[in-house]
Design a protein around this motif. Structure first.
Motif, mmCIF file in Angstrom:
data_model
loop_
_atom_site.group_PDB
_atom_site.id
_atom_site.type_symbol
_atom_site.label_atom_id
_atom_site.label_comp_id
_atom_site.label_asym_id
_atom_site.label_seq_id
_atom_site.Cartn_x
_atom_site.Cartn_y
_atom_site.Cartn_z
ATOM 1 N N GLU A 1 0.873 -1.182 0.000
ATOM 2 C CA GLU A 1 0.000 0.000 0.000
ATOM 3 C C GLU A 1 0.907 1.228 0.000
ATOM 4 O OE1 GLU A 1 -2.333 1.713 3.656
ATOM 5 O OE2 GLU A 1 -3.455 0.023 2.774
ATOM 6 N N LEU A 2 0.662 2.143 -0.929
ATOM 7 C CA LEU A 2 1.488 3.332 -1.076
ATOM 8 C C LEU A 2 0.667 4.568 -0.738
ATOM 9 C CD1 LEU A 2 4.277 4.386 -2.145
ATOM 10 C CD2 LEU A 2 3.174 4.598 -4.374
ATOM 11 N N THR A 3 1.229 5.438 0.081
ATOM 12 C CA THR A 3 0.569 6.704 0.408
ATOM 13 C C THR A 3 1.555 7.848 0.250
ATOM 14 O OG1 THR A 3 1.108 6.496 2.769
ATOM 15 C CG2 THR A 3 -1.043 5.656 2.065
ATOM 16 N N ALA A 4 1.018 9.022 -0.068
ATOM 17 C CA ALA A 4 1.829 10.240 -0.152
ATOM 18 C C ALA A 4 1.011 11.356 0.477
ATOM 19 C CB ALA A 4 2.164 10.569 -1.600
ATOM 20 N N GLU A 5 1.573 11.979 1.485
ATOM 21 C CA GLU A 5 0.875 13.083 2.146
ATOM 22 C C GLU A 5 1.799 14.286 2.236
ATOM 23 O OE1 GLU A 5 -0.208 11.671 6.023
ATOM 24 O OE2 GLU A 5 1.852 11.339 6.625
ATOM 25 N N ILE B 1 6.263 9.963 1.801
ATOM 26 C CA ILE B 1 5.862 8.812 0.999
ATOM 27 C C ILE B 1 6.102 7.550 1.818
ATOM 28 C CG2 ILE B 1 6.332 7.529 -1.130
ATOM 29 C CD1 ILE B 1 7.383 10.301 -2.233
ATOM 30 N N TYR C 1 10.329 4.581 -6.262
ATOM 31 C CA TYR C 1 9.113 5.365 -6.470
ATOM 32 C C TYR C 1 9.377 6.467 -7.487
ATOM 33 C CZ TYR C 1 11.062 8.993 -3.439
ATOM 34 O OH TYR C 1 11.860 9.962 -2.901
ATOM 35 N N TRP D 1 0.872 12.489 -8.249
ATOM 36 C CA TRP D 1 0.682 11.197 -7.627
ATOM 37 C C TRP D 1 2.043 10.509 -7.594
ATOM 38 C CZ3 TRP D 1 -0.778 12.468 -12.489
ATOM 39 C CH2 TRP D 1 -0.300 11.699 -13.544
ATOM 40 N N ARG E 1 0.059 2.574 -6.956
ATOM 41 C CA ARG E 1 -0.078 4.011 -7.195
ATOM 42 C C ARG E 1 -0.921 4.661 -6.101
ATOM 43 N NH1 ARG E 1 -2.715 7.216 -12.355
ATOM 44 N NH2 ARG E 1 -3.259 8.961 -11.068
ATOM 45 N N THR E 2 -0.555 5.896 -5.750
ATOM 46 C CA THR E 2 -1.372 6.661 -4.808
ATOM 47 C C THR E 2 -2.525 7.306 -5.562
ATOM 48 O OG1 THR E 2 -0.195 8.752 -5.128
ATOM 49 C CG2 THR E 2 0.652 7.266 -3.417
ATOM 50 N N GLN E 3 -3.437 7.872 -4.815
ATOM 51 C CA GLN E 3 -4.480 8.685 -5.420
ATOM 52 C C GLN E 3 -3.855 9.984 -5.909
ATOM 53 O OE1 GLN E 3 -7.498 9.322 -2.483
ATOM 54 N NE2 GLN E 3 -8.429 7.331 -2.822
#
Length: 187
Positions: free
Chosen positions: A36-40, A55, A81, A149, A178-180
């Motif tokens: 699971e990939l997240t980016a904030e 990330i 990434y 993204w 992929r992130t949103q």
């Protein structure tokens, strides 16, 4: 009859070319790895735009996953990434600034040596986090909307390398994640 024979020869040539191309593509077996990939946004600039992204790549499955350290991929064989940007300018007379990265490798240890000495093992629920600065990336963009993204690209492995790693007990990712997409205004 001559036209029909030429059409059959041409169709046969196209089929042969397509089958040769299909044989060149590496076969990637499905992996039990579930990532699971997240980016904030980790920090903003004076205008409130993202200045840095945090990330994270998490093992969301129920088996341990082996992979190289998370870093900017730039098309390297160990994956990584990639930050993707899609700029929509308010004024279309301005060209989109060029973005890119590069990576070079000299003599490197074998894949098995890298896996043993450099790769990480993420147990279920564990994750890797990196922070990517965006200040210089967005500096040249004029007014408009920026969509971004992040994609995780797994290591590029031949069938033989995949087989060797599996036989040695490694579970490694084989699919992109992929992130949103997110958007913000550039003023």
């Amino acid at each position: 009859m001559k036209v029909l024979r030429s059409a059959v020869v041409l169709a046969g040539s196209v089929c042969c070319a397509a089958s040769v191309w299909a044989q060149v593509k590496p076969v990637v077996e499905a992996s039990p790895a579930q990532l699971e990939l997240t980016a904030e946004v980790a920090a903003t600039n004076e205008q409130g735009q993202p200045a840095a992204l945090r990330i994270s790549l998490k093992n969301a499955g129920n088996v341990a996953v082996d992979l190289p350290m998370l870093e900017m991929g730039c098309g390297g064989e160990d994956g990584g990434y990639d930050l993707k940007l899609d700029w929509h300018p308010n004024d279309t007379k301005y060209p989109t600034p060029g973005l890119g990265c590069g990576r070079g490798f000299g003599d490197r240890p074998s894949l098995m040596t890298r896996a043993q000495n450099e790769w990480l093992r993420l147990q279920p629920g564990e994750f890797i986090t990196v922070t990517e600065s965006l200040r210089s990336t967005f500096g040249e963009f004029r007014r408009g909307t920026m969509e971004y993204w992040v994609e995780y690209v797994p290591p590029v492995l031949s069938q033989q390398e995949q087989s060797e790693l599996r036989q040695a007990g490694y579970v490694f990712p084989t699919e992109k994640v992929r992130t949103q997409s997110r958007r913000f205004r550039v003023d």
